[in-house]
Design an enzyme around this catalytic site. Structure first.
Site, PDB file in Angstrom:
ATOM      1  N   CYS A   1     -24.218  24.526  -3.977  1.00  0.00           N
ATOM      2  CA  CYS A   1     -23.671  23.172  -3.930  1.00  0.00           C
ATOM      3  C   CYS A   1     -22.626  22.970  -5.017  1.00  0.00           C
ATOM      4  CB  CYS A   1     -24.795  22.155  -4.072  1.00  0.00           C
ATOM      5  SG  CYS A   1     -24.287  20.439  -3.813  1.00  0.00           S
TER       6      CYS A   1
ATOM      7  N   CYS B   1     -31.922  17.201  -4.603  1.00  0.00           N
ATOM      8  CA  CYS B   1     -31.685  15.884  -4.003  1.00  0.00           C
ATOM      9  C   CYS B   1     -32.365  15.750  -2.648  1.00  0.00           C
ATOM     10  CB  CYS B   1     -30.180  15.647  -3.865  1.00  0.00           C
ATOM     11  SG  CYS B   1     -29.322  16.859  -2.835  1.00  0.00           S
TER      12      CYS B   1
END
Length: 350
Positions: free
Chosen positions: A94, A193
């Site tokens: 990410c 997340c």
């Protein structure tokens, strides 16, 4: 005045990074990436808090819709990995593919700014001898996030700033209070997340992967029980196996072809070596001969001594001084020399 685009998640770390640079006289522009489709604390609440911070500081705030990029590079990456019997590490992927690269592209192409900053706990220094930017651990070892940044390139490191790298988390909270930031007492987010958005990794994966029953077997192939999908397991796992045995059982292998979870003793889950691919050499150039280093094979584990042996196909073989427990395909193996991050890559299946 130096301009810098600061990535804002709405948390205390990125807030203090922006406020610190603003206080130092930088012309700060806030940038928030909208990553998650649907509701999720890390995005919906985070964007509101980031916008509120920018209003407090009197700086511009931009929001970039990165949901499709996140879907392709993280969601699809995770799902395909778990389906194939590995345990992917989404955070480093990410950082490179979703955050730093797109942030820099937006900053340069849309805003004409060539410098970016984040609230990561890590440090960057330029080495005059090697003519390379080096990535260093944070001063606060308990918060050090360099492990997740091993895949950043020299081009990105050259224009990145980590304002929190030389301070502790406690100092960050104190600075936030001194600046009167609304995020000063905001709880830390989860390491991942997706867990915040879905409740658990299992719940997230079950949205994308149909549970398929299979056998739980020992190393001899004897069936001990049933599982509801290999994506519910990871190598080294002890809890949640659901098999009664005289001694604790651990997951030692995942077989996607036969749809089997293989279990054994803790000793069976230890290995003396592994192969690492998709290498990114950060603070040094790619070695052509064996070197000694320390390696971290999980974010929350300590670095251990290892021999690093370059192979012909661009991969490396790690030979540990002592066998290591729970070496997990799909996770990152990150190499250090003390506080300097040398490079890292992805642990391969046997």
């Amino acid at each position: 005045m130096n301009k810098v685009v600061v990535g804002l998640s709405g948390g205390v770390d990125s807030s203090v990074a922006a406020a610190t640079l603003h206080h130092q006289g930088y012309d700060v522009i806030g940038l928030t990436l909208w990553l998650m489709k649907g509701k999720g604390q890390c995005c919906s609440e985070g964007m509101i808090d980031a916008a509120s911070l920018c209003e407090e500081l009197g700086i511009p705030h931009h929001i970039v819709d990165s949901r499709d990029v996140f879907q392709a590079n993280i969601i699809d990456y995770l799902v395909s990995g778990y389906e194939s019997g590995v345990t992917p590490l989404p955070c480093s992927q990410c950082n490179k593919a979703v955050k730093f690269g797109p942030m820099l592209h937006y900053a340069t192409e849309k805003l004409g700014v060539t410098q970016i900053a984040t609230g990561h706990y890590a440090r960057i220094q330029y080495d005059e001898i090697s003519k390379r930017y080096q990535l260093l651990r944070a001063v606060d070892r308990n918060k050090d996030q360099s492990y997740f940044l091993y895949d950043l390139t020299q081009d990105i490191l050259a224009v990145s700033v980590f304002p929190l790298g030389n301070q502790t988390k406690e100092e960050t909270r104190r600075i936030a209070t001194e600046f009167g930031l609304k995020t000063a007492d905001k709880p830390d987010s989860q390491d991942l997340c997706l867990i915040e958005a879905h409740g658990s990794m299992r719940d997230f994966l079950d949205k994308y992967i149909k549970p398929t029953e299979g056998d739980i077997v020992d190393l001899d192939g004897t069936v001990l029980g049933k599982h509801t999908g290999i994506h519910h397991y990871t190598i080294g796992q002890r809890k949640g196996i659901g098999i009664a045995a005289p001694e604790p059982l651990y997951v030692v292998n995942l077989d996607p072809v036969m749809n089997r979870v293989v279990v054994g003793s803790r000793d069976n889950a230890g290995k003396s070596d592994c192969i690492v691919s998709r290498l990114n050499w950060v603070s040094i150039s790619e070695p052509s001969t064996p070197i000694r280093a320390e390696v971290q094979i999980r974010y929350r584990t300590s670095a251990v001594e290892v021999n690093v042996i370059p192979l012909l196909n661009g991969t490396i073989k790690l030979v540990f001084d002592e066998p290591q427990f729970g070496i997990t395909p799909g996770q990152a193996a990150v190499l250090y020399d003390g506080e300097v991050l040398l490079g890292g890559g992805i642990i391969e299946r046997d």
